[in-house]
Motif scaffolding. Structure first.
Motif, mmCIF file in Angstrom:
data_model
loop_
_atom_site.group_PDB
_atom_site.id
_atom_site.type_symbol
_atom_site.label_atom_id
_atom_site.label_comp_id
_atom_site.label_asym_id
_atom_site.label_seq_id
_atom_site.Cartn_x
_atom_site.Cartn_y
_atom_site.Cartn_z
ATOM 1 N N LEU A 24 17.200 -45.484 -17.071
ATOM 2 C CA LEU A 24 16.098 -44.767 -16.425
ATOM 3 C C LEU A 24 14.796 -45.255 -17.031
ATOM 4 N N MET A 25 13.707 -45.067 -16.292
ATOM 5 C CA MET A 25 12.392 -45.389 -16.825
ATOM 6 C C MET A 25 11.435 -44.252 -16.492
ATOM 7 N N GLN A 26 10.432 -44.104 -17.320
ATOM 8 C CA GLN A 26 9.411 -43.091 -17.082
ATOM 9 C C GLN A 26 8.191 -43.829 -16.538
ATOM 10 N N PRO A 27 7.950 -43.749 -15.213
ATOM 11 C CA PRO A 27 6.875 -44.532 -14.616
ATOM 12 C C PRO A 27 5.470 -43.995 -14.890
ATOM 13 N N PHE A 28 5.362 -42.735 -15.239
ATOM 14 C CA PHE A 28 4.049 -42.142 -15.496
ATOM 15 C C PHE A 28 4.216 -40.843 -16.259
ATOM 16 N N GLY A 29 3.122 -40.323 -16.776
ATOM 17 C CA GLY A 29 3.119 -39.068 -17.510
ATOM 18 C C GLY A 29 2.651 -37.958 -16.611
ATOM 19 N N PRO A 30 2.354 -36.837 -17.139
ATOM 20 C CA PRO A 30 2.337 -36.541 -18.561
ATOM 21 C C PRO A 30 3.716 -36.106 -19.041
ATOM 22 N N VAL A 31 3.882 -36.188 -20.331
ATOM 23 C CA VAL A 31 5.062 -35.606 -20.953
ATOM 24 C C VAL A 31 4.668 -34.201 -21.363
ATOM 25 N N MET A 32 5.365 -33.228 -20.839
ATOM 26 C CA MET A 32 5.044 -31.834 -21.156
ATOM 27 C C MET A 32 5.979 -31.335 -22.234
ATOM 28 N N GLU A 33 5.436 -30.589 -23.161
ATOM 29 C CA GLU A 33 6.251 -29.998 -24.214
ATOM 30 C C GLU A 33 7.212 -28.991 -23.600
ATOM 31 N N GLY A 34 8.445 -29.045 -24.060
ATOM 32 C CA GLY A 34 9.448 -28.119 -23.556
ATOM 33 C C GLY A 34 9.215 -26.711 -24.066
ATOM 34 N N LYS A 35 9.588 -25.782 -23.292
ATOM 35 C CA LYS A 35 9.535 -24.373 -23.665
ATOM 36 C C LYS A 35 10.959 -23.849 -23.735
ATOM 37 N N PRO A 36 11.205 -22.868 -24.572
ATOM 38 C CA PRO A 36 12.566 -22.325 -24.647
ATOM 39 C C PRO A 36 12.993 -21.728 -23.305
ATOM 40 N N PHE A 37 14.263 -21.768 -23.058
ATOM 41 C CA PHE A 37 14.777 -21.073 -21.893
ATOM 42 C C PHE A 37 15.915 -20.172 -22.337
ATOM 43 N N TYR A 38 16.337 -19.320 -21.441
ATOM 44 C CA TYR A 38 17.337 -18.324 -21.778
ATOM 45 C C TYR A 38 18.550 -18.485 -20.879
ATOM 46 N N LEU A 39 19.712 -18.413 -21.456
ATOM 47 C CA LEU A 39 20.957 -18.364 -20.714
ATOM 48 C C LEU A 39 21.376 -16.905 -20.730
ATOM 49 N N VAL A 40 21.367 -16.289 -19.575
ATOM 50 C CA VAL A 40 21.607 -14.844 -19.480
ATOM 51 C C VAL A 40 22.881 -14.603 -18.666
ATOM 52 N N TYR A 41 23.717 -13.745 -19.182
ATOM 53 C CA TYR A 41 24.957 -13.398 -18.492
ATOM 54 C C TYR A 41 25.370 -12.001 -18.937
ATOM 55 N N PRO A 42 26.199 -11.316 -18.133
ATOM 56 C CA PRO A 42 26.640 -9.975 -18.513
ATOM 57 C C PRO A 42 27.458 -10.016 -19.801
ATOM 58 N N GLU A 43 27.218 -9.081 -20.683
ATOM 59 C CA GLU A 43 27.927 -9.016 -21.967
ATOM 60 C C GLU A 43 29.444 -9.017 -21.761
ATOM 61 N N GLY A 44 29.897 -8.361 -20.717
ATOM 62 C CA GLY A 44 31.328 -8.289 -20.450
ATOM 63 C C GLY A 44 31.959 -9.625 -20.086
ATOM 64 N N ARG A 45 31.135 -10.629 -19.747
ATOM 65 C CA ARG A 45 31.663 -11.954 -19.391
ATOM 66 C C ARG A 45 31.437 -12.975 -20.498
ATOM 67 N N ARG A 46 31.069 -12.505 -21.678
ATOM 68 C CA ARG A 46 30.772 -13.398 -22.805
ATOM 69 C C ARG A 46 31.890 -14.403 -23.075
ATOM 70 N N ASP A 47 33.140 -13.992 -22.927
ATOM 71 C CA ASP A 47 34.271 -14.868 -23.219
ATOM 72 C C ASP A 47 34.855 -15.542 -21.980
ATOM 73 N N ASP A 48 34.184 -15.407 -20.845
ATOM 74 C CA ASP A 48 34.614 -16.094 -19.622
ATOM 75 C C ASP A 48 34.596 -17.603 -19.885
ATOM 76 N N PRO A 49 35.669 -18.328 -19.571
ATOM 77 C CA PRO A 49 35.728 -19.756 -19.888
ATOM 78 C C PRO A 49 34.585 -20.576 -19.276
ATOM 79 N N THR A 50 34.161 -20.239 -18.071
ATOM 80 C CA THR A 50 33.072 -20.984 -17.438
ATOM 81 C C THR A 50 31.761 -20.746 -18.176
ATOM 82 N N ILE A 51 31.467 -19.502 -18.491
ATOM 83 C CA ILE A 51 30.233 -19.185 -19.217
ATOM 84 C C ILE A 51 30.282 -19.795 -20.609
#
Length: 70
Positions: A24-51
């Motif tokens: 891949l190549m980056q043909p132009f900018g700008p490069v933006m600083e990443g911000k944190p994101f959240y992975l949200v799921y129901p507590e009851g599915r915490r151990d679900d294999p897909t999650i």
């Protein structure tokens, strides 16, 4: 984008290897600083294999795509 079929807006952390190796190549900018994101799921599915698989992948991305809380 790697197959020459278009463009992609991506987090640099996810494509560092592709950029370094020239798949891949980056043909132009700008490069933006990443911000944190959240992975949200129901507590009851915490151990679900897909999650669990998605959670493990996100946490394992080189460069620290996110941090774990809670």
């Amino acid at each position: 984008a790697i197959g020459g079929q278009g463009v992609a807006l991506m987090s640099r952390q996810l494509i560092e290897d592709e950029l370094r190796e020239g798949r891949l190549m980056q043909p132009f900018g700008p490069v933006m600083e990443g911000k944190p994101f959240y992975l949200v799921y129901p507590e009851g599915r915490r151990d679900d294999p897909t999650i669990k698989a998605v959670r493990d992948w996100v946490v394992g991305v080189p460069g620290g795509l996110c941090e774990v809380t809670g």
